[in-house]
Design an enzyme around this catalytic site. Sequence first.
Site, PDB file in Angstrom:
ATOM      1  N   HIS A 186       0.823  -1.205   0.000  1.00 35.52           N
ATOM      2  CA  HIS A 186       0.000   0.000   0.000  1.00 35.52           C
ATOM      3  C   HIS A 186       0.864   1.264   0.000  1.00 35.52           C
ATOM      4  O   HIS A 186       2.043   1.248   0.387  1.00 35.52           O
ATOM      5  CB  HIS A 186      -0.911   0.015   1.228  1.00 35.52           C
ATOM      6  CG  HIS A 186      -0.145  -0.026   2.525  1.00 35.52           C
ATOM      7  ND1 HIS A 186       0.418   1.097   3.103  1.00 35.52           N
ATOM      8  CD2 HIS A 186       0.160  -1.052   3.349  1.00 35.52           C
ATOM      9  CE1 HIS A 186       1.035   0.780   4.215  1.00 35.52           C
ATOM     10  NE2 HIS A 186       0.900  -0.531   4.396  1.00 35.52           N
ATOM     11  N   GLU A 238      -2.550  -6.942   7.548  1.00 35.93           N
ATOM     12  CA  GLU A 238      -1.314  -6.625   8.260  1.00 35.93           C
ATOM     13  C   GLU A 238      -1.162  -7.523   9.491  1.00 35.93           C
ATOM     14  O   GLU A 238      -2.150  -8.054  10.018  1.00 35.93           O
ATOM     15  CB  GLU A 238      -1.354  -5.150   8.688  1.00 35.93           C
ATOM     16  CG  GLU A 238      -0.184  -4.677   9.531  1.00 35.93           C
ATOM     17  CD  GLU A 238       1.143  -4.684   8.811  1.00 35.93           C
ATOM     18  OE1 GLU A 238       1.681  -5.808   8.614  1.00 35.93           O
ATOM     19  OE2 GLU A 238       1.645  -3.595   8.464  1.00 35.93           O
TER      20      GLU A 238
END
Length: 222
Positions: free
Chosen positions: A12, A92
């Site tokens: 990202h 994550e």
Amino acid sequence: MGRPVRIILLRHGESEGNFDDSIYERVPDHALALTDRGVRQAEDAGKRLREVLGNERVSAYVSPYRRTRDTFAALGLDPSRVRAREEPRLREQDWGNWQDREDVRQQKKYRDAYGHFFYRFAQGESGADVYDRVGAFLESLWRSFQAPDHPPNVLLVSHGLTMRLFCMRWLHWTVDEFEALSNPGNGETRALVLGSDGRYHLDRPFERWRTPESSGLWGYGV
């Protein structure tokens, strides 16, 4: 089996947490937005991806975190050529819920000493835990390749540690090989490309911050 020509992993763009880690005390990790710089990084990544992909179809899997979803949206890929789905197993590493900045910094010091793969954050996950769920996703991904009309490209929009662990699982790296690698930068990609030998190879290596020790075990290396 319709194995894809390439499997592209994208980290990202820069998030609010990458810019200022004090925000973790006020905003949950999964809800952090991209910074303006992060949006530009995602847009630039989209330009590079469109050059690589051309008019080819893509099967995309996106972590459910806001920063990964917003990164995917900013890529500007043609929706008529992309089959996208949310994939929680690509999220994550879990560091716990509301985070105290100083506590997390102290735990990161412990992790650096203990090892990123085995150290488990209090109320969170270890790298080994993430490896296990990435492995479960990989099994699902392999099953999807059995579809005769599977797209020639796979795109994973995820996080730095998750990307390294995916490659570790796919390429059979040892724990020490994994520990020697640095995360890619925000908006950076790595691609597993299908070679003429029928095996996948990384288009470019992850940066190393040290030389891994030889374990005497099997493995393809970085």
